[in-house]
Design a protein around this motif. Structure first.
Motif, PDB file in Angstrom:
ATOM      1  N   UNK A   1      52.177   7.946  14.377  1.00 57.23           N
ATOM      2  CA  UNK A   1      52.350   7.138  15.582  1.00 57.23           C
ATOM      3  C   UNK A   1      53.792   6.670  15.740  1.00 57.23           C
ATOM      4  N   UNK A   2      54.466   6.383  14.627  1.00 59.72           N
ATOM      5  CA  UNK A   2      55.866   5.973  14.705  1.00 59.72           C
ATOM      6  C   UNK A   2      56.744   7.128  15.176  1.00 59.72           C
ATOM      7  N   UNK A   3      56.457   8.333  14.684  1.00 60.63           N
ATOM      8  CA  UNK A   3      57.252   9.492  15.081  1.00 60.63           C
ATOM      9  C   UNK A   3      57.035   9.882  16.535  1.00 60.63           C
ATOM     10  N   UNK A   4      55.893   9.529  17.114  1.00 58.39           N
ATOM     11  CA  UNK A   4      55.654   9.841  18.517  1.00 58.39           C
ATOM     12  C   UNK A   4      56.596   9.080  19.436  1.00 58.39           C
TER      13      UNK A   4
ATOM     14  N   UNK B   1      53.969  -0.560  20.245  1.00 61.70           N
ATOM     15  CA  UNK B   1      52.733  -1.261  19.935  1.00 61.70           C
ATOM     16  C   UNK B   1      52.645  -1.572  18.440  1.00 61.70           C
ATOM     17  N   UNK B   2      53.093  -0.652  17.589  1.00 63.70           N
ATOM     18  CA  UNK B   2      53.083  -0.906  16.148  1.00 63.70           C
ATOM     19  C   UNK B   2      53.995  -2.078  15.791  1.00 63.70           C
TER      20      UNK B   2
ATOM     21  N   UNK C   1      52.597  -5.742  14.466  1.00 59.15           N
ATOM     22  CA  UNK C   1      53.053  -6.233  13.174  1.00 59.15           C
ATOM     23  C   UNK C   1      53.647  -7.630  13.304  1.00 59.15           C
ATOM     24  N   UNK C   2      54.430  -7.863  14.338  1.00 59.04           N
ATOM     25  CA  UNK C   2      55.024  -9.194  14.547  1.00 59.04           C
ATOM     26  C   UNK C   2      53.947 -10.240  14.831  1.00 59.04           C
ATOM     27  N   UNK C   3      52.990  -9.897  15.677  1.00 60.56           N
ATOM     28  CA  UNK C   3      51.931 -10.851  16.018  1.00 60.56           C
ATOM     29  C   UNK C   3      51.068 -11.181  14.807  1.00 60.56           C
TER      30      UNK C   3
ATOM     31  N   UNK D   1      45.918  -1.210  13.394  1.00 59.05           N
ATOM     32  CA  UNK D   1      45.926  -1.427  14.849  1.00 59.05           C
ATOM     33  C   UNK D   1      45.278  -0.266  15.586  1.00 59.05           C
ATOM     34  N   UNK D   2      45.765   0.934  15.372  1.00 60.13           N
ATOM     35  CA  UNK D   2      45.241   2.080  16.117  1.00 60.13           C
ATOM     36  C   UNK D   2      43.823   2.463  15.712  1.00 60.13           C
ATOM     37  N   UNK D   3      43.444   2.446  14.409  1.00 59.46           N
ATOM     38  CA  UNK D   3      42.026   2.667  14.100  1.00 59.46           C
ATOM     39  C   UNK D   3      41.105   1.649  14.745  1.00 59.46           C
TER      40      UNK D   3
END
Length: 369
Positions: free
Chosen positions: A40-43, A50-51, A55-57, A129-131
């Protein structure tokens, strides 16, 4: 660890093989989540944003949880870390190689350790998050009744209606039950009520809490067929959407879309099962820790195997390595490990439940609009 007694009456400390298997399952599950997070990061684009945002929230939310009052929610982290520090100081004073560092407070304070847990919480939240979003979208499809299990044409309508109702009950249980898991660590609502009203001991309450969490996760594991079918039915929804659109679509594009849906089903299964398997393995470790006696025997007679290894392979394993291993077993106390694992279990369930409910509400509203 388990305490056993030989025929000679000498206490021996054996290491559970279940710990090794549980750690292997946790390792493979974490590896899969890290791999999906890397994809997801590489996309780039919205997935990467969103990642970072999630993570911040979650770091902010974990900060508020760490500042909560002990009387409202307590995992025993401060008491467990205090035992860890005291045991480490004893080990440092008895070991010459780190004796000088023992007088300089080599371990961080409780606040610093809580800061480490906050950073770890943000990372866990980003991984889940994504799962959790995927789980929420499939739950929304099941609640809308568009992804029930395939029915045989010869079955009666009454049986189909009963099965649909059972599916709805099961989906609602999987969605709402994690919220009750979160309340299990709330002292005024659950723990104090059970211990005062029903005269339940603390050990029995901890067992009931772990059993309820395990049952909740097992129900999710056994209902994986529903969510897999919900994902496979997205291909049917795509075909219905194409019939409503004007213009022509290349048949290769349709075939690729349908093939992608079926090929991605294995990833969907892993995204749903991975958080549940992690929580299950952590619950098994917590249950083993509860059955561990508070006072352990001396570890000197328990390491005859390691002593034999040092005699056979002195170049590989030295006496100092055996001493360090013995000291680390004493440093990682039962209360310290139980407090950290309790917090991790609570955090994983809270992240999965919160994100999945938000995703369910979002997809439920978007489908009706």
């Amino acid at each position: 660890a388990v305490v056993s007694t030989q025929s000679t009456g000498t206490p021996v400390t054996d290491l559970h093989l279940s710990y090794i298997w549980s750690m292997l399952v946790l390792l493979f599950c974490t590896k899969f989540l890290c791999y999906m997070f890397k994809v997801y990061i590489q996309l780039g684009g919205g997935e990467r944003s969103l990642c970072a945002l999630s993570s911040f929230l979650f770091v902010v939310f974990a900060l508020f949880v760490s500042m909560a009052n002990k009387n409202s929610i307590d995992f025993g982290i401060e008491e467990g870390y205090g035992e860890f520090v005291s045991e480490f100081m004893k080990f440092a004073n008895s070991t010459k190689m780190i004796k000088s560092a023992a007088h300089q407070d080599p371990l961080p304070s409780v606040k610093a350790f809580k800061g480490f847990l906050i950073i770890l919480s943000g990372f866990i939240g980003a991984l889940l998050t994504f799962p959790s979003f995927r789980y929420g979208s499939l739950t929304s499809q099941l609640l809308l009744g568009e992804a029930s299990l395939p029915q045989d044409e010869n079955k009666e309508k009454k049986e189909e209606g009963i099965k649909d109702k059972l599916v709805q009950v099961l989906v609602h249980f999987n969605l709402i039950a994690p919220l009750f898991v979160l309340v299990c660590w709330c002292k005024p609502l659950v723990q104090d009520h059970f211990m005062n009203e029903f005269a339940v001991s603390e050990k029995s309450f901890n067992f009931l809490r772990i059993a309820f969490i395990a049952i909740t996760m097992l129900v999710r594991v056994f209902s994986i067929k529903l969510y897999t079918q919900a994902h496979l039915n997205t291909a049917k929804r795509y075909l219905r959407q194409l019939k409503r659109e004007a213009g022509r679509v290349d048949h290769k594009t349709v075939q690729q879309k349908i093939a992608y849906t079926f090929q991605y089903s294995s990833v969907i299964v892993l995204q749903i099962l991975t958080p549940a398997l992690i929580v299950l393995q952590l619950c098994l470790i917590l249950f083993s820790l509860q059955n561990t006696p508070d006072v352990m025997p001396d570890v000197a007679p328990a390491n005859t195997i390691l002593a034999g290894v040092t005699d056979i392979m002195p170049d590989v394993v030295s006496r100092s390595d055996v001493t360090v291993f013995q000291g680390m077993r004493a440093v990682l106390t039962k209360n310290f490990m139980a407090s950290v694992l309790s917090y991790v279990v609570w955090w994983i369930v809270s992240v999965n439940a919160g994100v999945s409910m938000m995703s369910t509400c979002y997809h439920h509203v978007s489908e009706q609009v």
